[in-house]
Write an enzyme that holds these catalytic residues in place. Structure first.
Site, PDB file in Angstrom:
ATOM      1  N   GLN A   1       0.826  -1.208   0.000  1.00 26.73           N
ATOM      2  CA  GLN A   1       0.000   0.000   0.000  1.00 26.73           C
ATOM      3  C   GLN A   1       0.862   1.261   0.000  1.00 26.73           C
ATOM      4  OE1 GLN A   1      -3.511  -0.049  -0.453  1.00 26.73           O
ATOM      5  NE2 GLN A   1      -2.611  -2.011  -1.022  1.00 26.73           N
TER       6      GLN A   1
ATOM      7  N   HIS B   1       1.575   2.906  -3.328  1.00 29.73           N
ATOM      8  CA  HIS B   1       0.477   3.548  -4.040  1.00 29.73           C
ATOM      9  C   HIS B   1       0.639   5.065  -4.094  1.00 29.73           C
ATOM     10  CE1 HIS B   1      -2.755   1.104  -5.552  1.00 29.73           C
ATOM     11  NE2 HIS B   1      -2.789   0.348  -4.475  1.00 29.73           N
TER      12      HIS B   1
ATOM     13  N   GLU C   1      -9.096   1.091   5.563  1.00 31.53           N
ATOM     14  CA  GLU C   1      -9.591   0.659   4.263  1.00 31.53           C
ATOM     15  C   GLU C   1      -9.359  -0.844   4.088  1.00 31.53           C
ATOM     16  OE1 GLU C   1      -8.780   1.741  -0.463  1.00 31.53           O
ATOM     17  OE2 GLU C   1      -7.288   2.245   1.066  1.00 31.53           O
ATOM     18  N   HIS C   2      -8.118  -1.278   4.278  1.00 30.73           N
ATOM     19  CA  HIS C   2      -7.754  -2.692   4.194  1.00 30.73           C
ATOM     20  C   HIS C   2      -7.266  -3.152   5.564  1.00 30.73           C
ATOM     21  CE1 HIS C   2      -6.765  -0.945   0.150  1.00 30.73           C
ATOM     22  NE2 HIS C   2      -7.522  -1.949  -0.238  1.00 30.73           N
TER      23      HIS C   2
ATOM     24  N   ASP D   1      -7.154  -6.728  -4.374  1.00 32.58           N
ATOM     25  CA  ASP D   1      -6.998  -5.720  -5.418  1.00 32.58           C
ATOM     26  C   ASP D   1      -7.315  -6.271  -6.795  1.00 32.58           C
ATOM     27  OD1 ASP D   1      -6.316  -3.567  -3.876  1.00 32.58           O
ATOM     28  OD2 ASP D   1      -4.152  -3.780  -4.140  1.00 32.58           O
TER      29      ASP D   1
ATOM     30  N   HIS E   1     -54.603  16.815   5.050  1.00 30.55           N
ATOM     31  CA  HIS E   1     -54.240  15.403   5.048  1.00 30.55           C
ATOM     32  C   HIS E   1     -55.400  14.562   5.573  1.00 30.55           C
ATOM     33  CE1 HIS E   1     -50.134  16.733   4.369  1.00 30.55           C
ATOM     34  NE2 HIS E   1     -49.672  15.479   4.413  1.00 30.55           N
TER      35      HIS E   1
END
Length: 424
Positions: free
Chosen positions: A253, A256, A321-322, A355, A414
């Site tokens: 990661q 990235h 996230e992961h 992934d 109503h």
């Protein structure tokens, strides 16, 4: 070297600290969106030349271009794309929701219809790396949902072409229309439509700060999946894990993005030291070593927790996230995990499986938003509408209660709408 923090010797602020990019692009993006709204395709051609150095004669990718691209991709990679697509379809087909009808009382029929959006827009980044995996992950759920038209936008290369692997993935995933445009201008085109690019109802897909800001600004005009931040991985590990594996997973990661976050929470100081050393050994071996180096220096950390229970508490607070559970009994911890985008179980399940090949979606909530949001799914491409039917007899049984309720809210019209039908 990546810092090692010991739970109990540092504050929570130090444990949960993260460097967050503060790029202010709001004004620039607003101008781009306004230009595309006013000038349509002309603005898109202008931005393709300015930002991508591509002088285009047409924005849409032709069938001939797609076929040529597919023929130029290595057969082995086409096989891998097909296998990945098969796994992604198999997983996401389980997410399909059905319409339903409720008929529990005589004369009353209620129901819910699940309807796909008419058009979905998929943003696929260009730049320094091509991500065919994003094409598969974001378009296959849309097609499973029944979306009639999936529109993909992606930046052109300087020669006016699109990376062949992107087009091959789009062909396999069943994308209907592809356009050569990227950046905030592509998001604007999807949100408002131009002479060439159709307006969509939902925009999904990752991008840089300009793309993220554009999605934020057009939200409300269209739906979006999420505002994604830099990539994150958190590994909860016991003392029995191989430090080489943990270091490799953290770096998967870190490579990235310079702002990516790679965190290990373990129950062994000896393991922490070995992993830190292993990270230093592995970084120079990476093609994106400079990016990984900055990521580790900016946001990498190893936390030595008192025990695995404390490690899980830290993970839940960070809501990564992961999340990898590199422990002897990952299923024993699963019920304790409350906040994570995607969980990878055991020592033989690196995040990279998710992934590319495993099947669950890799478009995931970041920056702690896993506390309240979910991975991209078939649900993102459908909407639900409900309906109600009453016979006169059924209305007679409930009209007075409806009127009484309405009068308690001070809404006499109503109330009258329910009782007037019974006056004749």
């Amino acid at each position: 070297m990546i810092p090692i923090l010991k739970q109990g010797e540092v504050t929570n602020d130090e444990i949960f600290a993260r460097t967050v990019p503060t790029v202010n692009v709001e004004g620039i993006v607003s101008e781009i969106i306004d230009n595309v709204r006013k000038n349509g395709d002309a603005a898109l051609y202008e931005y393709c030349l300015k930002f991508d150095k591509a002088e285009l004669s047409s924005l849409q990718v032709t069938e001939e271009e797609i076929d040529f691209a597919v023929s130029s991709v290595e057969p082995r990679f086409l096989e891998v794309l097909e296998r990945a697509a098969k796994n992604i379809r198999a997983f996401h087909e389980k997410q399909v929701r059905n319409s339903f009808i409720v008929n529990t009382e005589p004369g009353v029929v209620m129901g819910q219809k699940v309807i796909p959006v008419d058009r979905a827009g998929l943003y696929v980044p260009g730049g320094t790396a091509a991500y065919p995996s994003t094409v598969l992950m974001d378009s296959i759920p849309a097609k499973i949902a029944g979306v009639p038209t999936v529109v993909m936008v992606t930046p052109p290369r300087a020669d006016g072409t699109v990376n062949p692997v992107i087009l091959a993935a789009a062909k396999i995933a069943g994308v209907d229309k592809i356009f050569k445009v990227g950046g905030a201008q592509a998001i604007a085109a999807l949100a408002y439509g131009t002479e060439t690019i159709p307006k969509v109802d939902k925009i999904v897909g990752p991008g840089n700060a300009f793309v993220a800001e554009a999605k934020k600004q057009v939200f409300g005009k269209v739906s979006i999946d999420m505002i994604a931040g830099p990539s994150e991985i958190l590994i909860v590990s016991d003392k029995n894990s191989d430090p080489r594996h943990l270091a490799a997973d953290l770096l998967s990661q870190a490579e990235h993005d310079r702002m990516a976050s790679a965190v290990l929470v373990c129950d062994s100081e000896a393991l922490a030291v070995k992993v830190a050393e292993e990270i230093e050994r592995q970084i120079p071996l990476l093609e994106r070593a400079d990016i990984a180096r900055d990521s580790i220096d900016n946001n990498g950390k190893i936390i030595v927790a008192r025990d695995l229970s404390c490690a899980v508490e830290i993970s839940n607070e960070l809501a990564p996230e992961h999340l990898e559970l590199c422990v002897d009994d990952p299923f024993g911890l699963l019920d304790s995990i409350r906040h994570a985008g995607s969980i990878f179980m055991g020592r033989n399940c690196p995040e990279a499986l998710g992934d590319y090949m495993a099947g669950p979606n890799h478009t995931l909530p970041t920056s702690g938003t896993a506390k309240f949001s979910s991975p991209l799914s078939v649900d993102d491409f459908v909407k639900k509408t409900q309906y109600t039917y009453f016979t006169r007899e059924a209305l007679e049984n409930i009209a007075e209660d409806v009127a009484y309720f309405a009068e308690k809210e001070g809404l006499t019209a109503h109330a009258k709408s329910a009782t007037v039908r019974l006056e004749d």
